[in-house]
Motif scaffolding. Structure first.
Motif, PDB file in Angstrom:
ATOM      1  N   ILE A  15       0.842  -1.203   0.000  1.00  0.00           N
ATOM      2  CA  ILE A  15       0.000   0.000   0.000  1.00  0.00           C
ATOM      3  C   ILE A  15       0.873   1.247   0.000  1.00  0.00           C
ATOM      4  O   ILE A  15       0.619   2.189  -0.760  1.00  0.00           O
ATOM      5  N   SER A  16       1.918   1.256   0.818  1.00  0.00           N
ATOM      6  CA  SER A  16       2.764   2.455   0.914  1.00  0.00           C
ATOM      7  C   SER A  16       3.469   2.756  -0.405  1.00  0.00           C
ATOM      8  O   SER A  16       3.671   3.918  -0.754  1.00  0.00           O
ATOM      9  N   LYS A  17       3.821   1.730  -1.155  1.00  0.00           N
ATOM     10  CA  LYS A  17       4.449   1.936  -2.463  1.00  0.00           C
ATOM     11  C   LYS A  17       3.485   2.649  -3.404  1.00  0.00           C
ATOM     12  O   LYS A  17       3.858   3.600  -4.106  1.00  0.00           O
ATOM     13  N   ILE A  18       2.235   2.208  -3.419  1.00  0.00           N
ATOM     14  CA  ILE A  18       1.223   2.837  -4.271  1.00  0.00           C
ATOM     15  C   ILE A  18       0.942   4.264  -3.817  1.00  0.00           C
ATOM     16  O   ILE A  18       0.805   5.175  -4.638  1.00  0.00           O
ATOM     17  N   VAL A  19       0.884   4.477  -2.498  1.00  0.00           N
ATOM     18  CA  VAL A  19       0.663   5.822  -1.972  1.00  0.00           C
ATOM     19  C   VAL A  19       1.810   6.739  -2.397  1.00  0.00           C
ATOM     20  O   VAL A  19       1.582   7.881  -2.826  1.00  0.00           O
ATOM     21  N   PHE A  20       3.044   6.255  -2.291  1.00  0.00           N
ATOM     22  CA  PHE A  20       4.191   7.064  -2.689  1.00  0.00           C
ATOM     23  C   PHE A  20       4.085   7.451  -4.164  1.00  0.00           C
ATOM     24  O   PHE A  20       4.253   8.630  -4.517  1.00  0.00           O
ATOM     25  N   GLU A  21       3.816   6.486  -5.016  1.00  0.00           N
ATOM     26  CA  GLU A  21       3.706   6.766  -6.452  1.00  0.00           C
ATOM     27  C   GLU A  21       2.570   7.747  -6.747  1.00  0.00           C
ATOM     28  O   GLU A  21       2.699   8.629  -7.594  1.00  0.00           O
ATOM     29  N   THR A  22       1.474   7.612  -6.028  1.00  0.00           N
ATOM     30  CA  THR A  22       0.332   8.506  -6.200  1.00  0.00           C
ATOM     31  C   THR A  22       0.680   9.917  -5.729  1.00  0.00           C
ATOM     32  O   THR A  22       0.371  10.905  -6.401  1.00  0.00           O
ATOM     33  N   GLY A  23       1.331  10.008  -4.561  1.00  0.00           N
ATOM     34  CA  GLY A  23       1.752  11.310  -4.056  1.00  0.00           C
ATOM     35  C   GLY A  23       2.732  11.989  -4.990  1.00  0.00           C
ATOM     36  O   GLY A  23       2.660  13.210  -5.222  1.00  0.00           O
ATOM     37  N   LEU A  24       3.639  11.215  -5.562  1.00  0.00           N
ATOM     38  CA  LEU A  24       4.608  11.751  -6.511  1.00  0.00           C
ATOM     39  C   LEU A  24       3.903  12.306  -7.746  1.00  0.00           C
ATOM     40  O   LEU A  24       4.220  13.408  -8.228  1.00  0.00           O
ATOM     41  N   LYS A  25       2.924  11.576  -8.237  1.00  0.00           N
ATOM     42  CA  LYS A  25       2.141  12.034  -9.398  1.00  0.00           C
ATOM     43  C   LYS A  25       1.461  13.372  -9.100  1.00  0.00           C
ATOM     44  O   LYS A  25       1.518  14.302  -9.911  1.00  0.00           O
ATOM     45  N   ILE A  26       0.840  13.459  -7.935  1.00  0.00           N
ATOM     46  CA  ILE A  26       0.137  14.683  -7.543  1.00  0.00           C
ATOM     47  C   ILE A  26       1.124  15.833  -7.379  1.00  0.00           C
ATOM     48  O   ILE A  26       0.881  16.951  -7.846  1.00  0.00           O
ATOM     49  N   HIS A  27       2.255  15.566  -6.728  1.00  0.00           N
ATOM     50  CA  HIS A  27       3.269  16.599  -6.496  1.00  0.00           C
ATOM     51  C   HIS A  27       3.831  17.117  -7.820  1.00  0.00           C
ATOM     52  O   HIS A  27       4.037  18.322  -7.994  1.00  0.00           O
ATOM     53  N   LYS A  28       4.070  16.221  -8.764  1.00  0.00           N
ATOM     54  CA  LYS A  28       4.577  16.636 -10.078  1.00  0.00           C
ATOM     55  C   LYS A  28       3.563  17.510 -10.807  1.00  0.00           C
ATOM     56  O   LYS A  28       3.927  18.479 -11.470  1.00  0.00           O
ATOM     57  N   LYS A  29       2.300  17.158 -10.670  1.00  0.00           N
ATOM     58  CA  LYS A  29       1.250  17.878 -11.397  1.00  0.00           C
ATOM     59  C   LYS A  29       0.920  19.235 -10.754  1.00  0.00           C
ATOM     60  O   LYS A  29       0.760  20.230 -11.450  1.00  0.00           O
ATOM     61  N   LEU A  30       0.829  19.262  -9.412  1.00  0.00           N
ATOM     62  CA  LEU A  30       0.401  20.481  -8.726  1.00  0.00           C
ATOM     63  C   LEU A  30       1.542  21.291  -8.125  1.00  0.00           C
ATOM     64  O   LEU A  30       1.381  22.478  -7.874  1.00  0.00           O
ATOM     65  N   GLY A  31       2.668  20.630  -7.839  1.00  0.00           N
ATOM     66  CA  GLY A  31       3.783  21.319  -7.193  1.00  0.00           C
ATOM     67  C   GLY A  31       3.518  21.557  -5.720  1.00  0.00           C
ATOM     68  O   GLY A  31       2.542  21.076  -5.150  1.00  0.00           O
ATOM     69  N   ALA A  32       4.411  22.294  -5.096  1.00  0.00           N
ATOM     70  CA  ALA A  32       4.302  22.627  -3.672  1.00  0.00           C
ATOM     71  C   ALA A  32       3.542  23.938  -3.494  1.00  0.00           C
ATOM     72  O   ALA A  32       3.324  24.670  -4.459  1.00  0.00           O
ATOM     73  N   GLY A  33       3.144  24.210  -2.254  1.00  0.00           N
ATOM     74  CA  GLY A  33       2.596  25.524  -1.936  1.00  0.00           C
ATOM     75  C   GLY A  33       1.095  25.619  -1.787  1.00  0.00           C
ATOM     76  O   GLY A  33       0.574  26.691  -1.503  1.00  0.00           O
TER      77      GLY A  33
END
Length: 125
Positions: A6-24
């Protein structure tokens, strides 16, 4: 599915979101995106789950509020802070103990590099 899977999938999902939306952005934006993506992937996921605490004869029903709980196994705590402090880690460890979950992930979306903003907290895993 195990906590680590589960944590692997969460990491990949979080990475996708971070790449798309960025920080802030605000925490709730990332939380909603994670909820959406993980639900779409077929996970049983609860948002803003309330956990009780019992003290002697007193039960406090809404003592803790978890950001996200996946498959009743993994807790996600979403942050948008400059850095993860010991109090953030202690908070998640408390959630793990109170819920009998074994794995929690602190996801700090404020980090420039997503992987640097991910902290694993374990409870007897």
């Amino acid at each position: 599915m195990t906590e680590n899977e589960i944590s692997k999938i969460v990491f990949e999902t979080g990475l996708k979101i971070h790449k798309k939306l960025g920080a802030g952005l605000f925490e709730h934006v990332y939380e909603e995106c994670l909820f959406y993506e993980l639900k779409k992937a077929g996970f049983l996921i609860e948002k803003q789950k309330l956990l009780p605490i019992v003290y002697e004869d007193l039960k406090i029903d809404n003592a803790f509020k978890l950001d996200l709980m996946i498959e009743n196994k993994v807790i996600l705590e979403i942050k948008t802070v400059e850095y993860i402090s010991p109090v953030h880690k202690a908070q998640l460890l408390t959630y793990l103990k109170m819920s009998n979950c074994k794995l929690g992930l602190l996801l700090n979306f404020q980090s420039d590099v997503f992987k640097n903003g991910v902290t694993r907290i374990v409870n007897n895993l």
